[in-house]
Design a protein around this motif. Structure first.
Motif, short mmCIF file in Angstrom:
data_model
loop_
_atom_site.label_atom_id
_atom_site.label_comp_id
_atom_site.label_asym_id
_atom_site.label_seq_id
_atom_site.Cartn_x
_atom_site.Cartn_y
_atom_site.Cartn_z
N THR A 1 0.86 -1.17 0.00
CA THR A 1 0.00 0.00 0.00
C THR A 1 0.91 1.24 0.00
O THR A 1 2.13 1.13 0.19
CB THR A 1 -0.88 0.02 1.25
N PRO A 2 0.34 2.44 -0.21
CA PRO A 2 1.17 3.65 -0.07
C PRO A 2 1.91 3.71 1.26
O PRO A 2 3.08 4.10 1.31
CB PRO A 2 0.15 4.78 -0.22
N HIS B 1 3.53 9.81 -3.07
CA HIS B 1 2.35 8.94 -3.00
C HIS B 1 1.77 8.67 -4.39
O HIS B 1 1.15 7.64 -4.62
CB HIS B 1 1.26 9.58 -2.13
N LEU B 2 1.99 9.59 -5.33
CA LEU B 2 1.33 9.51 -6.64
C LEU B 2 2.30 9.47 -7.81
O LEU B 2 1.86 9.31 -8.96
CB LEU B 2 0.38 10.70 -6.81
N GLU B 3 3.59 9.63 -7.57
CA GLU B 3 4.57 9.66 -8.66
C GLU B 3 5.79 8.85 -8.27
O GLU B 3 6.27 8.93 -7.13
CB GLU B 3 4.97 11.11 -8.96
N ARG B 4 6.31 8.09 -9.24
CA ARG B 4 7.46 7.23 -8.93
C ARG B 4 8.33 7.04 -10.16
O ARG B 4 7.90 7.24 -11.30
CB ARG B 4 6.99 5.84 -8.46
N THR C 1 -5.46 11.53 -13.84
CA THR C 1 -4.73 10.93 -14.96
C THR C 1 -3.24 10.91 -14.66
O THR C 1 -2.68 11.90 -14.20
CB THR C 1 -4.98 11.73 -16.26
N ALA C 2 -2.62 9.78 -14.92
CA ALA C 2 -1.17 9.62 -14.77
C ALA C 2 -0.54 9.56 -16.15
O ALA C 2 -1.18 9.15 -17.13
CB ALA C 2 -0.84 8.38 -13.97
N PHE D 1 1.01 0.43 -10.31
CA PHE D 1 1.10 1.55 -9.37
C PHE D 1 -0.02 2.55 -9.61
O PHE D 1 -0.70 2.97 -8.66
CB PHE D 1 2.46 2.23 -9.52
N ALA D 2 -0.23 2.94 -10.87
CA ALA D 2 -1.27 3.92 -11.18
C ALA D 2 -2.65 3.42 -10.77
O ALA D 2 -3.47 4.16 -10.24
CB ALA D 2 -1.24 4.25 -12.68
N ARG D 3 -2.90 2.15 -11.01
CA ARG D 3 -4.20 1.58 -10.64
C ARG D 3 -4.34 1.51 -9.12
O ARG D 3 -5.40 1.84 -8.56
CB ARG D 3 -4.35 0.20 -11.27
N ASP D 4 -3.28 1.09 -8.44
CA ASP D 4 -3.34 0.92 -6.99
C ASP D 4 -3.58 2.24 -6.25
O ASP D 4 -4.25 2.26 -5.22
CB ASP D 4 -2.06 0.26 -6.46
N VAL D 5 -2.99 3.34 -6.74
CA VAL D 5 -3.15 4.61 -6.02
C VAL D 5 -4.40 5.36 -6.45
O VAL D 5 -4.70 6.42 -5.90
CB VAL D 5 -1.90 5.52 -6.18
N GLY D 6 -5.14 4.83 -7.43
CA GLY D 6 -6.44 5.39 -7.74
C GLY D 6 -6.56 6.24 -8.98
O GLY D 6 -7.59 6.90 -9.17
#
Length: 311
Positions: A93-94, A197-200, A224-225, A252-257
């Motif tokens: 998780t985050p 939390h949203l970028e990696r 949108t990512a 990752f994009a799907r998991d964080v929403g």
């Protein structure tokens, strides 16, 4: 005798590792085994319980109890594997990624402090000796991992991303320094101001050296990512690394929403386009342009994701 020397080395190294004990010296609530599980989950885009048992040689019951504890603390999520529903897919998780990142940072600091005690001129000899031990004792044994490693970036990796994009695209496509400048700006913007939390960023590693990269950043459109800077070195292709890197971004994009994942590429990058197609992306627009000293056709690709909460 060789046996006595090996036993002496074992005693010395065991004491040395004890000096780097995770729970006592890294000031974390996790044991060494718990820390290793978090490390494996952070550095493998797709991991299930069976993979962890095999990788870490853990008892199934012990691992199950450990994962239950992590789930209770909000560090991991468990779901049926997409490949085999009989297996459990484990993801951080985050909050779990934060814990793993903290462990990695403190571990690097501890090892760095240890190396500071070694004279600079002796460090190459030390590293080479360690590599020699691993190579000799590892002969004939099963590889530690299946294929290369996909991990978070360490010191110097972001600079490597810029350098290799500039050199590789110049060699393979004749692009000029404008492209390297663009990559440098993208990387600098990420390094200076990004939401962890949203970028990696992910780095692919083979035989201890970086061989690939990819980035997930927030796009201007809501929820949108954007996938950026996918690269795999020519001598590392054929290992499925491109697919693994893109899968890391999608998961990752799907998991964080995020609700949608987009990317921009050029038609000459045929290998990358095939990877995007396999991941489920669809081409939504094309436009000719002249950039980096050559004529190109830019392409926009899109992958819908589950509805999420990112605003």
């Amino acid at each position: 005798m060789p046996i006595n020397e090996v036993r002496a080395f074992n005693r010395f190294y065991t004491n040395l590792i004890g000096a780097l004990d995770y729970s006592k010296h890294l000031y974390t609530p996790y044991s060494l085994t718990e820390s290793r599980v978090l490390y494996e989950l952070a550095h493998s885009p797709r991991t299930d319980a069976a993979d962890l048992r095999a990788e870490l040689s853990l008892d199934a019951g012990y691992l199950s109890r450990l994962l239950t504890k992590f789930e209770r603390e909000g560090l991991v999520g468990r779901a049926p594997s997409e490949v085999d529903p009989r297996r459990q897919r484990i993801t951080l998780t985050p909050r779990g990624r934060e814990a793993a990142a903290l462990l990695d940072e403190r571990s690097r600091e501890a090892v760095g402090a240890l190396l500071e005690k070694v004279p600079a001129e002796e460090r190459p000899r030390l590293v080479e000796a360690m590599r020699t031990v691993r190579e000799i004792l590892g002969r004939g044994r099963a590889p530690h991992r299946e294929g290369p490693v996909v991990r978070e970036p360490g010191p110097g990796d972001l600079g490597w991303v810029v350098q290799r994009h500039g050199a590789l695209y110049a060699a393979e496509y004749g692009w000029n320094a404008d492209f390297e400048g663009l990559v440098a700006r993208i990387v600098a913007d990420f390094a200076q101001d990004h939401d962890p939390h949203l970028e990696r960023v992910w780095i692919a590693e083979l035989d201890g050296r970086p061989v690939g990269s990819v980035m997930c950043v927030r796009d201007d459109a809501p929820a949108t990512a954007r996938l950026r800077l996918l690269l795999v070195e020519p001598d590392a292709r054929g290992h499925g690394l491109g697919d693994r890197l893109v899968s890391a971004v999608v998961d990752f994009a799907r998991d964080v929403g995020y609700r949608e994942l987009v990317l921009w590429t050029n038609d000459v990058l045929a290998g990358a386009r095939r990877i995007y197609q396999r991941a489920g992306f669809t081409l939504v627009a094309e436009k000719p342009h002249r950039s980096y000293g050559v004529d190109l056709v830019g392409q926009d690709w899109r992958l819908p994701l589950q509805k999420g909460t990112v605003e």
